[in-house]
Design a protein around this motif. Structure first.
Motif, short mmCIF file in Angstrom:
data_model
loop_
_atom_site.label_atom_id
_atom_site.label_comp_id
_atom_site.label_asym_id
_atom_site.label_seq_id
_atom_site.Cartn_x
_atom_site.Cartn_y
_atom_site.Cartn_z
N HIS A 144 -23.78 103.96 -22.56
CA HIS A 144 -25.43 104.36 -22.26
C HIS A 144 -26.16 103.45 -21.55
O HIS A 144 -27.23 103.82 -21.23
CB HIS A 144 -25.96 104.92 -23.56
CG HIS A 144 -25.41 106.22 -24.12
ND1 HIS A 144 -25.43 106.77 -25.39
CD2 HIS A 144 -24.36 107.09 -23.71
CE1 HIS A 144 -24.94 107.74 -25.92
NE2 HIS A 144 -24.41 107.82 -24.50
N ARG A 145 -25.82 102.32 -21.65
CA ARG A 145 -26.46 101.39 -21.25
C ARG A 145 -26.01 100.62 -19.88
O ARG A 145 -26.74 99.43 -19.48
CB ARG A 145 -26.77 100.16 -22.20
CG ARG A 145 -27.56 100.62 -23.58
CD ARG A 145 -27.45 99.77 -24.54
NE ARG A 145 -27.83 100.31 -26.01
CZ ARG A 145 -29.06 100.31 -26.35
NH1 ARG A 145 -29.89 99.63 -25.56
NH2 ARG A 145 -29.27 101.26 -27.28
N GLY A 146 -25.04 101.21 -19.28
CA GLY A 146 -24.35 100.74 -18.26
C GLY A 146 -23.82 99.20 -18.38
O GLY A 146 -23.63 98.59 -17.39
N PRO B 294 -31.31 97.70 -21.73
CA PRO B 294 -31.97 99.04 -21.90
C PRO B 294 -31.26 100.00 -21.60
O PRO B 294 -30.43 100.07 -20.52
CB PRO B 294 -33.39 98.84 -21.14
CG PRO B 294 -33.00 97.91 -20.01
CD PRO B 294 -31.91 96.82 -20.59
N ILE B 295 -31.33 101.21 -22.39
CA ILE B 295 -30.68 102.66 -22.18
C ILE B 295 -31.26 102.92 -20.47
O ILE B 295 -32.13 102.98 -20.47
CB ILE B 295 -30.93 103.75 -23.27
CG1 ILE B 295 -30.17 103.04 -24.35
CG2 ILE B 295 -30.38 104.99 -22.39
CD1 ILE B 295 -30.60 104.00 -25.39
N ILE B 296 -30.26 103.36 -20.03
CA ILE B 296 -30.56 103.89 -18.52
C ILE B 296 -30.97 105.30 -18.51
O ILE B 296 -30.28 106.21 -19.04
CB ILE B 296 -29.18 103.78 -17.52
CG1 ILE B 296 -29.00 102.16 -17.42
CG2 ILE B 296 -29.59 104.25 -16.20
CD1 ILE B 296 -27.53 102.10 -16.81
N THR B 297 -32.27 105.55 -18.14
CA THR B 297 -32.86 106.85 -18.33
C THR B 297 -33.18 107.38 -16.94
O THR B 297 -33.43 108.64 -16.53
CB THR B 297 -33.98 107.02 -19.14
OG1 THR B 297 -34.90 105.92 -18.81
CG2 THR B 297 -33.46 106.87 -20.51
N ILE C 231 -31.98 110.38 -15.04
CA ILE C 231 -30.27 110.51 -14.53
C ILE C 231 -29.77 111.89 -14.91
O ILE C 231 -28.78 112.19 -14.10
CB ILE C 231 -29.70 109.53 -15.31
CG1 ILE C 231 -28.49 109.18 -14.77
CG2 ILE C 231 -29.32 110.04 -17.00
CD1 ILE C 231 -27.93 107.84 -15.37
N ASP C 232 -30.42 112.85 -15.62
CA ASP C 232 -29.98 114.08 -15.72
C ASP C 232 -30.56 115.17 -14.63
O ASP C 232 -29.92 116.49 -14.81
CB ASP C 232 -30.13 114.66 -17.14
CG ASP C 232 -31.77 114.58 -17.61
OD1 ASP C 232 -32.41 113.94 -17.13
OD2 ASP C 232 -32.07 115.41 -18.63
N HIS C 233 -31.21 114.97 -13.85
CA HIS C 233 -31.83 115.53 -12.92
C HIS C 233 -30.91 115.79 -11.71
O HIS C 233 -30.25 114.71 -11.13
CB HIS C 233 -33.25 115.16 -12.28
CG HIS C 233 -34.27 115.43 -13.07
ND1 HIS C 233 -35.50 115.80 -12.49
CD2 HIS C 233 -34.61 115.93 -14.33
CE1 HIS C 233 -36.49 116.19 -13.40
NE2 HIS C 233 -35.71 116.01 -14.58
N VAL C 234 -30.49 117.25 -11.33
CA VAL C 234 -29.64 117.24 -10.16
C VAL C 234 -30.32 117.16 -8.71
O VAL C 234 -29.82 116.74 -7.93
CB VAL C 234 -29.29 118.75 -10.24
CG1 VAL C 234 -28.31 118.99 -9.27
CG2 VAL C 234 -28.35 118.66 -11.71
N PHE C 235 -31.59 117.82 -8.78
CA PHE C 235 -32.58 117.59 -7.57
C PHE C 235 -33.71 116.44 -7.81
O PHE C 235 -33.90 116.39 -8.56
CB PHE C 235 -33.23 118.89 -7.19
CG PHE C 235 -32.14 119.79 -6.71
CD1 PHE C 235 -31.81 119.88 -5.46
CD2 PHE C 235 -31.81 120.71 -7.80
CE1 PHE C 235 -30.86 120.83 -4.96
CE2 PHE C 235 -30.72 121.81 -7.22
CZ PHE C 235 -30.31 121.80 -5.97
N GLY D 150 -36.46 116.55 -3.09
CA GLY D 150 -35.46 117.45 -3.15
C GLY D 150 -34.09 117.04 -2.73
O GLY D 150 -33.23 117.84 -2.88
N HIS D 151 -33.82 115.89 -2.66
CA HIS D 151 -32.34 115.42 -2.52
C HIS D 151 -31.49 115.90 -3.58
O HIS D 151 -31.98 115.61 -4.73
CB HIS D 151 -32.14 114.04 -2.27
CG HIS D 151 -30.80 113.52 -1.93
ND1 HIS D 151 -30.43 113.37 -0.70
CD2 HIS D 151 -29.98 112.83 -2.85
CE1 HIS D 151 -29.17 113.07 -0.79
NE2 HIS D 151 -29.05 112.57 -2.11
N ARG D 152 -30.51 116.46 -3.36
CA ARG D 152 -29.52 116.70 -4.34
C ARG D 152 -28.52 115.52 -4.77
O ARG D 152 -27.92 114.96 -4.09
CB ARG D 152 -28.35 117.94 -3.65
CG ARG D 152 -27.71 118.37 -4.98
CD ARG D 152 -26.89 119.49 -4.48
NE ARG D 152 -26.29 120.30 -5.68
CZ ARG D 152 -25.69 121.55 -5.79
NH1 ARG D 152 -26.06 122.25 -4.72
NH2 ARG D 152 -25.15 122.04 -6.63
N GLY D 153 -28.81 115.00 -6.03
CA GLY D 153 -28.07 113.96 -6.34
C GLY D 153 -26.73 114.42 -6.92
O GLY D 153 -26.14 113.59 -7.50
#
Ligand SMILES: [Zn+2]
Length: 91
Positions: A34-36, A63-66, A79-83, A88-91
């Protein structure tokens, strides 16, 4: 037979040691990922060194990567966002 009993005792001790090792290794490995951090490496270290690995892990906590930078615009996005909410870039 006493040899059977001691064999059973050895087996029991081995199972307990394995359980304790996993008890250190699994949460540390999950937390590290979770922390990379190197989750396999930290889990392996904790598996073999128990409390020593735990102390080393706590001393090296990241630190936890958010958030992660958007590859298109560079803004930090969860990190949980798709766009990307900025461009508006699609990750
Ligand atoms: Zn973007």
């Amino acid at each position: 037979m006493t040899s059977d009993a001691s064999l059973l005792l050895l087996l029991l001790i081995a199972v307990i040691l394995l359980a304790v090792s996993l008890g250190f290794a699994i949460p540390i490995g999950v937390s590290a990922s979770h922390r990379g951090m190197n989750s396999i490496g930290w889990a392996a270290l904790a598996f073999f060194t128990w409390i020593v690995g735990l102390v080393l892990f706590l001393l090296n906590l990241q630190p936890i990567i958010t958030d992660t930078p958007c590859p298109a615009c560079g803004n930090m996005i969860p990190i949980d966002h798709v766009f990307c909410p900025f461009c508006g870039h699609r990750g």
